[in-house]
Design a protein around this motif. Structure first.
Motif, PDB file in Angstrom:
ATOM      1  N   ARG A  42      26.475 -50.560 -15.416  1.00 12.51           N
ATOM      2  CA  ARG A  42      27.057 -51.412 -14.423  1.00 12.51           C
ATOM      3  C   ARG A  42      28.333 -51.032 -14.068  1.00 12.51           C
ATOM      4  NH1 ARG A  42      25.604 -56.498 -13.066  1.00 12.51           N
ATOM      5  NH2 ARG A  42      24.017 -56.603 -14.971  1.00 12.51           N
ATOM      6  N   ASP A  43      29.411 -50.814 -14.777  1.00 12.72           N
ATOM      7  CA  ASP A  43      30.740 -50.144 -14.304  1.00 12.72           C
ATOM      8  C   ASP A  43      30.442 -49.037 -13.376  1.00 12.72           C
ATOM      9  OD1 ASP A  43      31.659 -52.412 -15.831  1.00 12.72           O
ATOM     10  OD2 ASP A  43      32.563 -50.820 -17.239  1.00 12.72           O
ATOM     11  N   ASN A  44      29.893 -48.294 -13.662  1.00 15.60           N
ATOM     12  CA  ASN A  44      29.757 -47.017 -12.816  1.00 15.60           C
ATOM     13  C   ASN A  44      29.098 -47.312 -11.493  1.00 15.60           C
ATOM     14  OD1 ASN A  44      31.184 -45.684 -14.541  1.00 15.60           O
ATOM     15  ND2 ASN A  44      29.512 -44.502 -15.406  1.00 15.60           N
ATOM     16  N   VAL A  45      28.173 -47.979 -11.495  1.00 12.40           N
ATOM     17  CA  VAL A  45      27.127 -48.367 -10.107  1.00 12.40           C
ATOM     18  C   VAL A  45      28.179 -49.240  -9.364  1.00 12.40           C
ATOM     19  CG1 VAL A  45      25.586 -49.811  -9.335  1.00 12.40           C
ATOM     20  CG2 VAL A  45      24.993 -48.385 -11.370  1.00 12.40           C
ATOM     21  N   GLU A  46      28.839 -49.995  -9.797  1.00 13.44           N
ATOM     22  CA  GLU A  46      29.986 -50.742  -8.930  1.00 13.44           C
ATOM     23  C   GLU A  46      30.958 -49.938  -8.348  1.00 13.44           C
ATOM     24  OE1 GLU A  46      29.817 -54.175  -7.862  1.00 13.44           O
ATOM     25  OE2 GLU A  46      27.725 -53.619  -8.895  1.00 13.44           O
ATOM     26  N   LEU A  47      31.614 -48.912  -9.188  1.00 14.20           N
ATOM     27  CA  LEU A  47      32.462 -47.947  -8.599  1.00 14.20           C
ATOM     28  C   LEU A  47      32.027 -47.072  -7.570  1.00 14.20           C
ATOM     29  CD1 LEU A  47      34.146 -47.307 -12.072  1.00 14.20           C
ATOM     30  CD2 LEU A  47      35.345 -48.597 -10.227  1.00 14.20           C
ATOM     31  N   LEU A  48      30.737 -46.579  -7.831  1.00 10.59           N
ATOM     32  CA  LEU A  48      30.116 -45.890  -6.769  1.00 10.59           C
ATOM     33  C   LEU A  48      29.921 -46.679  -5.337  1.00 10.59           C
ATOM     34  CD1 LEU A  48      27.018 -44.157  -8.492  1.00 10.59           C
ATOM     35  CD2 LEU A  48      28.801 -42.918  -6.980  1.00 10.59           C
ATOM     36  N   ARG A  49      29.570 -47.649  -5.600  1.00 11.55           N
ATOM     37  CA  ARG A  49      29.414 -48.589  -4.381  1.00 11.55           C
ATOM     38  C   ARG A  49      30.708 -48.723  -3.700  1.00 11.55           C
ATOM     39  NH1 ARG A  49      25.397 -53.034  -7.191  1.00 11.55           N
ATOM     40  NH2 ARG A  49      23.495 -52.073  -6.753  1.00 11.55           N
ATOM     41  N   ALA A  50      31.928 -48.960  -4.606  1.00 15.27           N
ATOM     42  CA  ALA A  50      33.232 -49.291  -3.921  1.00 15.27           C
ATOM     43  C   ALA A  50      33.695 -48.004  -3.310  1.00 15.27           C
ATOM     44  CB  ALA A  50      33.959 -49.781  -5.030  1.00 15.27           C
ATOM     45  N   GLY A  51      33.268 -46.754  -3.613  1.00 14.73           N
ATOM     46  CA  GLY A  51      33.902 -45.350  -3.179  1.00 14.73           C
ATOM     47  C   GLY A  51      34.984 -45.082  -4.124  1.00 14.73           C
ATOM     48  N   LYS A  52      35.101 -45.787  -5.395  1.00 20.26           N
ATOM     49  CA  LYS A  52      36.145 -45.183  -6.590  1.00 20.26           C
ATOM     50  C   LYS A  52      35.593 -43.757  -7.021  1.00 20.26           C
ATOM     51  CE  LYS A  52      38.885 -48.654  -5.736  1.00 20.26           C
ATOM     52  NZ  LYS A  52      40.179 -48.528  -5.234  1.00 20.26           N
ATOM     53  N   ILE A  53      34.253 -43.914  -7.688  1.00 22.42           N
ATOM     54  CA  ILE A  53      33.721 -42.567  -8.033  1.00 22.42           C
ATOM     55  C   ILE A  53      32.563 -41.899  -6.809  1.00 22.42           C
ATOM     56  CG2 ILE A  53      31.810 -41.957  -9.590  1.00 22.42           C
ATOM     57  CD1 ILE A  53      32.797 -43.995 -11.586  1.00 22.42           C
ATOM     58  N   HIS A  54      32.879 -40.748  -6.867  1.00 25.74           N
ATOM     59  CA  HIS A  54      32.271 -39.852  -5.508  1.00 25.74           C
ATOM     60  C   HIS A  54      30.764 -39.423  -6.130  1.00 25.74           C
ATOM     61  CE1 HIS A  54      36.541 -39.973  -4.786  1.00 25.74           C
ATOM     62  NE2 HIS A  54      36.100 -40.462  -3.611  1.00 25.74           N
ATOM     63  N   ALA A  55      30.684 -39.015  -7.278  1.00 29.50           N
ATOM     64  CA  ALA A  55      29.412 -38.572  -7.726  1.00 29.50           C
ATOM     65  C   ALA A  55      29.038 -38.955  -9.312  1.00 29.50           C
ATOM     66  CB  ALA A  55      29.228 -37.070  -7.613  1.00 29.50           C
ATOM     67  N   ILE A  56      27.978 -39.395  -9.793  1.00 29.05           N
ATOM     68  CA  ILE A  56      27.666 -39.511 -11.060  1.00 29.05           C
ATOM     69  C   ILE A  56      26.869 -38.553 -11.340  1.00 29.05           C
ATOM     70  CG2 ILE A  56      26.382 -41.115 -12.445  1.00 29.05           C
ATOM     71  CD1 ILE A  56      29.186 -41.874 -12.290  1.00 29.05           C
ATOM     72  N   LEU A  57      26.850 -37.906 -12.677  1.00 29.55           N
ATOM     73  CA  LEU A  57      25.911 -36.991 -13.131  1.00 29.55           C
ATOM     74  C   LEU A  57      24.875 -37.794 -14.205  1.00 29.55           C
ATOM     75  CD1 LEU A  57      28.133 -33.719 -13.912  1.00 29.55           C
ATOM     76  CD2 LEU A  57      26.751 -34.555 -11.801  1.00 29.55           C
ATOM     77  N   TYR A  58      23.630 -37.873 -13.616  1.00 32.23           N
ATOM     78  CA  TYR A  58      22.862 -39.196 -14.070  1.00 32.23           C
ATOM     79  C   TYR A  58      21.532 -38.225 -14.728  1.00 32.23           C
ATOM     80  CZ  TYR A  58      18.903 -42.390 -13.857  1.00 32.23           C
ATOM     81  OH  TYR A  58      17.821 -43.273 -14.273  1.00 32.23           O
TER      82      TYR A  58
END
Length: 347
Positions: free
Chosen positions: A281-297
């Motif tokens: 949940r945290d990482n999805v929100e940070l992706l949406r906010a532009g704080k994280i640019h890519a997640i290795l999923y």
């Protein structure tokens, strides 16, 4: 304590004796608090299993022993529970031991307790240290198969590993940084939860090796050891950043991204590229906010399916050719968050 299960079913799920369950559900004395909690948890697990399990098939009791931050442990539990209805002809009955931190002695004690009470298999996420390797060997000699998940312990008696290729993940992170930063000199922050988790160590080794050949002018700042927990991670990042100027990039291998970003913000540092792991949940929100640019999923459901299939193969319920492969590394940006993840973590 109200329940609708046979006492012997609860005892099997809890890994305790029938007399102990009888004392707990009838509220008699002489029961340790930890034992009472285990029986109560077993009843909740049985209730949950009723929702997603069929009524026919060979029952397999599997123990899931995981050291991980709560956010990731919850993802593991949900992935396994989602896969249980697909695992015919087996009817899996998981018993969970999910803790944010466990000492080596805690893990060894848990594995020895499983060996004593019996199990059809163990799914294990733990550190690669000699004492745990020895405990896995004891389980193997007891005829209990172990599958390591998400972080491997390759020189143990485990029958298989289920999870992403962590070397590929580290090299992928290095590739992305190299191309997004365009060769600009500066610093990159890296964090692991614990280097004794072989999966994260493999990511870090592969990441460093790739950068040495592709991007030698990028200097690394290491703030590892926070176990993916926010308070410890934030403290370590603050300490590591004190002596450094601009941070061009972050590669977070072990989680705690909210804490890492708080520490960066407190020192006025905004990385141009931020890469993390896993779609909680945290990482999805940070992706949406532009704080994280890519997640290795990687697909946790696919990995948990493969782990269970290895247990089924051990018990001669499934041919080796039918075992699913482990998941591949997928680069997720704010533009391609999988639909099933978006629906789970709606704003």
């Amino acid at each position: 304590m109200a329940h609708r299960f046979l006492i012997k079913e609860i005892a099997l799920q809890a890994g305790v004796g029938i007399a102990t369950v009888d004392r707990v559900i009838n509220d008699r004395g002489n029961v340790r608090v930890q034992t009472r909690m285990r029986v109560e948890q077993a009843i909740k697990e049985l209730e949950q299993q009723e929702r997603y399990s069929g009524t026919t098939g060979r029952k397999l009791i599997v123990d899931v022993v995981v050291e991980a931050p709560r956010r990731f442990a919850d993802e593991i539990r949900e992935a396994l529970e989602a896969e249980l209805p697909t695992l015919a002809p087996a009817l899996f009955r998981p018993r969970f031991l999910l803790q944010e931190t466990m000492t080596t002695q805690d893990v060894v004690a848990a594995l020895r307790a499983i060996a004593q009470r019996g199990s059809h298999g163990v799914l294990l996420k733990a550190r690669d240290v000699p004492e745990i390797v020895d405990a896995i060997g004891e389980l193997k000699r007891s005829g209990i198969p172990i599958v390591t998940i998400f972080t491997d312990i390759p020189l143990s008696g485990r029958i298989a590993y289920a999870g992403l290729d962590n070397r590929v993940a580290g090299a992928t992170a290095a590739y992305l940084l190299t191309h997004w930063l365009g060769g600009q000199p500066g610093h990159a922050l890296i964090t692991m939860s614990d280097e004794r988790f072989r999966g994260e160590e493999e990511r870090e080794i592969s990441f460093r090796r790739a950068l040495r050949s592709r991007y030698p002018q990028l200097e690394l700042i290491d703030a590892s050891g926070g176990h993916g927990l926010d308070r410890a991670t934030e403290k370590l990042v603050n300490q590591a950043l004190d002596a450094h100027a601009e941070v061009l990039a972050v590669y977070s291998m072990g989680g705690g991204n909210l804490a890492i970003l708080r520490a960066l913000e407190a020192q006025g540092k905004t990385p141009r590229v931020y890469i993390g792991h896993d779609l909680d949940r945290d990482n999805v929100e940070l992706l949406r906010a532009g704080k994280i640019h890519a997640i290795l999923y990687h697909d946790l459901r696919q990995d948990m399916r493969a782990a269970c299939q290895h247990i089924m193969h051990f018990h001669r319920m499934l041919p080796e050719s039918a075992i699913s492969p482990s998941s591949s590394v997928v680069v997720i940006t704010p533009e391609n968050i999988p639909d099933h993840v978006s629906k789970r973590f709606r704003r």
